[in-house]
Design an enzyme around this catalytic site. Structure first.
Site, PDB file in Angstrom:
ATOM      1  N   ASN A  53      -9.854   0.922  -0.584  1.00  0.00           N
ATOM      2  CA  ASN A  53      -8.654   0.565   0.504  1.00  0.00           C
ATOM      3  C   ASN A  53      -9.371   1.118   2.149  1.00  0.00           C
ATOM      4  O   ASN A  53      -9.897   2.053   1.760  1.00  0.00           O
ATOM      5  CB  ASN A  53      -8.187   1.562   0.625  1.00  0.00           C
ATOM      6  CG  ASN A  53      -6.530   1.055  -0.824  1.00  0.00           C
ATOM      7  OD1 ASN A  53      -7.367   0.078  -1.838  1.00  0.00           O
ATOM      8  ND2 ASN A  53      -5.978   1.124  -1.160  1.00  0.00           N
TER       9      ASN A  53
ATOM     10  N   GLY B 219      -7.196   8.208   7.123  1.00  0.00           N
ATOM     11  CA  GLY B 219      -8.110   8.835   8.195  1.00  0.00           C
ATOM     12  C   GLY B 219      -9.719   9.349   8.959  1.00  0.00           C
ATOM     13  O   GLY B 219     -10.513   8.554   7.935  1.00  0.00           O
TER      14      GLY B 219
ATOM     15  N   HIS C 192      -8.847   5.082  -2.264  1.00  0.00           N
ATOM     16  CA  HIS C 192      -7.861   4.702  -1.269  1.00  0.00           C
ATOM     17  C   HIS C 192      -8.810   6.462   0.479  1.00  0.00           C
ATOM     18  O   HIS C 192      -9.875   6.358  -0.534  1.00  0.00           O
ATOM     19  CB  HIS C 192      -6.793   5.808  -1.026  1.00  0.00           C
ATOM     20  CG  HIS C 192      -5.482   5.468  -1.596  1.00  0.00           C
ATOM     21  ND1 HIS C 192      -4.630   4.814  -1.234  1.00  0.00           N
ATOM     22  CD2 HIS C 192      -5.498   4.533  -3.507  1.00  0.00           C
ATOM     23  CE1 HIS C 192      -3.815   4.308  -2.359  1.00  0.00           C
ATOM     24  NE2 HIS C 192      -4.684   3.969  -3.145  1.00  0.00           N
ATOM     25  N   GLY C 193      -8.624   5.833   0.888  1.00  0.00           N
ATOM     26  CA  GLY C 193      -9.048   6.780   2.323  1.00  0.00           C
ATOM     27  C   GLY C 193     -10.739   6.549   1.842  1.00  0.00           C
ATOM     28  O   GLY C 193     -11.327   6.954   2.435  1.00  0.00           O
TER      29      GLY C 193
ATOM     30  N   ASP D 247       1.446  -1.164   0.472  1.00  0.00           N
ATOM     31  CA  ASP D 247      -0.085   0.448   0.064  1.00  0.00           C
ATOM     32  C   ASP D 247       0.564   1.505  -0.140  1.00  0.00           C
ATOM     33  O   ASP D 247       2.221   1.303   0.806  1.00  0.00           O
ATOM     34  CB  ASP D 247      -0.562  -0.006   1.274  1.00  0.00           C
ATOM     35  CG  ASP D 247      -1.735   0.631   1.259  1.00  0.00           C
ATOM     36  OD1 ASP D 247      -2.015   1.451   0.620  1.00  0.00           O
ATOM     37  OD2 ASP D 247      -2.406   1.245   2.109  1.00  0.00           O
TER      38      ASP D 247
ATOM     39  N   LYS E 172     -12.900  13.201   6.860  1.00  0.00           N
ATOM     40  CA  LYS E 172     -12.901  12.875   5.627  1.00  0.00           C
ATOM     41  C   LYS E 172     -13.700  14.573   4.896  1.00  0.00           C
ATOM     42  O   LYS E 172     -13.326  14.829   4.579  1.00  0.00           O
ATOM     43  CB  LYS E 172     -13.774  11.955   5.237  1.00  0.00           C
ATOM     44  CG  LYS E 172     -12.393  10.791   5.631  1.00  0.00           C
ATOM     45  CD  LYS E 172     -13.067   9.052   4.916  1.00  0.00           C
ATOM     46  CE  LYS E 172     -12.328   8.702   5.395  1.00  0.00           C
ATOM     47  NZ  LYS E 172     -10.742   8.211   5.441  1.00  0.00           N
TER      48      LYS E 172
ATOM     49  N   SER F  85     -13.027   4.281   4.339  1.00  0.00           N
ATOM     50  CA  SER F  85     -12.976   4.009   5.081  1.00  0.00           C
ATOM     51  C   SER F  85     -14.355   4.774   5.526  1.00  0.00           C
ATOM     52  O   SER F  85     -14.499   5.712   5.588  1.00  0.00           O
ATOM     53  CB  SER F  85     -12.168   4.336   6.720  1.00  0.00           C
ATOM     54  OG  SER F  85     -11.231   2.936   6.850  1.00  0.00           O
TER      55      SER F  85
HETATM   56  P1  13P Z   1      -8.764   5.042   5.523  1.00  0.00           P
HETATM   57  O1  13P Z   1      -7.928   6.090   6.270  1.00  0.00           O
HETATM   58  O2  13P Z   1      -9.973   5.667   4.996  1.00  0.00           O
HETATM   59  O3  13P Z   1      -8.974   3.554   5.986  1.00  0.00           O
HETATM   60  O4  13P Z   1      -8.190   4.331   4.113  1.00  0.00           O
HETATM   61  C1  13P Z   1      -6.526   4.129   4.264  1.00  0.00           C
HETATM   62  C2  13P Z   1      -5.984   4.041   2.781  1.00  0.00           C
HETATM   63  O5  13P Z   1      -6.666   4.196   1.912  1.00  0.00           O
HETATM   64  C3  13P Z   1      -4.567   2.614   3.031  1.00  0.00           C
HETATM   65  O6  13P Z   1      -4.519   3.188   1.525  1.00  0.00           O
END
Ligand code: 13P
Length: 305
Positions: free
Chosen positions: A250, A177, A207-208, A82, A180, A210
């Site tokens: 991700n 994180g 990505h990002g 990653d 967001k 969550s």
């Molecule tokens: P999150 O912080 O939203 O879980 O995203 C993590 C990420 O994209 C790692 O590549």
């Protein structure tokens, strides 16, 4: 069953309009929770490891834990680097057995990103490994309302042509994180639509991604944390993104939140405890439940094997 690349996973995901979960494998219990969920749901999974985590855990331990996951399960598992920071890290991962790497040149000037990514693609493809590139503000460093932070579709088409990447992480308004969005959460679906039409069936990555479930933010806070104004990507937006061509999503923050909440709760409720099996076990079970939920309700990848 050996480790696999993500090639077939992404092909099937694109055809089926769903996404594969790429979960950050930050320790043994997290790996076990993710893999148990994938087995239960009969779906392929990507275990991904950042360079920071690989060094913290020790590269040999990471590989051996993932090998153990492969040996003790019967699902397709891809091991992915990653946010690969440089050429040498990608080469080290490829040489040690990773089946997929990301080279993250997204913060570099465009020409440097192309040059570095192409270099990694050449090495990776010679070794049967697939490569994810990154273009645009995929980390969410800048305000997502600034259009130039989003991935430019024409530039993305040139990038893919010039580098030969197998998949591309694109910026459509997410960030890493638990913090967001400052206002109403939204994703740039128009931009995603343009990207898919310019990139013609290239697997796209988010990505990002969550969701930062309120339930686990609240549980952390109830047991001593101070996580204020956290906000993730709503699940229905992720599901829509998966239907529209995002085929790798991700997720790291959510896993960290749930594991930490369970540990916090356990210690407050059992101040006499000191056995790691006792305080890490609930987190492992909760990770399994969370990943099952995501596979069914968010990624749409259940029952695909
Ligand atoms: P999150 O912080 O939203 O879980 O995203 C993590 C990420 O994209 C790692 O590549």
């Amino acid at each position: 069953m050996p480790l696999v690349t993500s090639t077939q996973m992404f092909k099937d995901a694109l055809e089926g309009h769903y996404a594969i979960g790429a979960f950050n494998a930050n320790n043994m219990e997290i790996i076990q929770g993710i893999v148990a969920a994938a087995e239960h749901e009969r779906c392929p999974v990507i275990l991904q490891v950042s360079e920071k985590s690989r060094i913290y855990t020790n590269p040999v331990y990471v590989l051996k834990m993932v090998e153990a996951a492969v040996e003790t399960s019967n699902i397709d598992i891809c091991l992915h680097l990653d946010d690969g920071p440089d050429y040498d890290t990608c080469v080290a991962c490829i040489d040690s057995g990773f089946t997929s790497v990301m080279i993250d040149g997204s913060r570099l000037p465009y020409a440097d990103n192309v040059k570095l990514t192409k270099q990694v693609v050449t090495y990776a493809h010679d070794h049967g490994v697939v490569v994810e590139g990154g273009l645009g503000d995929i980390h969410g460093d800048t305000d997502s309302d600034i259009p130039s932070a989003l991935t430019n579709p024409e530039q993305a088409a040139d990038f893919v042509h010039d580098t030969g990447v197998d998949s591309l992480a694109v910026a459509i308004g997410t960030c890493y994180g638990p913090y967001k969005f400052k206002t109403e959460p939204t994703l740039a679906f128009d931009r995603l639509k343009d990207l898919t039409s310019y990139l013609d069936n290239l697997p796209l990555v988010l990505h990002g991604a969550s969701s930062v479930p309120k339930e686990f933010v609240d549980l952390n806070n109830q047991y001593g944390a101070a996580i204020e104004r956290a906000q993730g990507v709503p699940e229905d937006l992720l599901r829509d993104a998966a239907r529209m061509g995002i085929c790798k999503i991700n997720i790291e923050t959510d896993l960290n939140l749930v594991m930490t909440a369970c540990i916090r709760q356990f210690f407050v409720e059992h101040p006499e405890a000191y056995d790691p099996h006792e305080y890490l076990g609930p987190g492992r079970r909760a990770i399994r439940s969370m990943v099952i939920h995501k596979m069914r309700q968010v990624l749409g990848c259940s029952k695909r094997l």
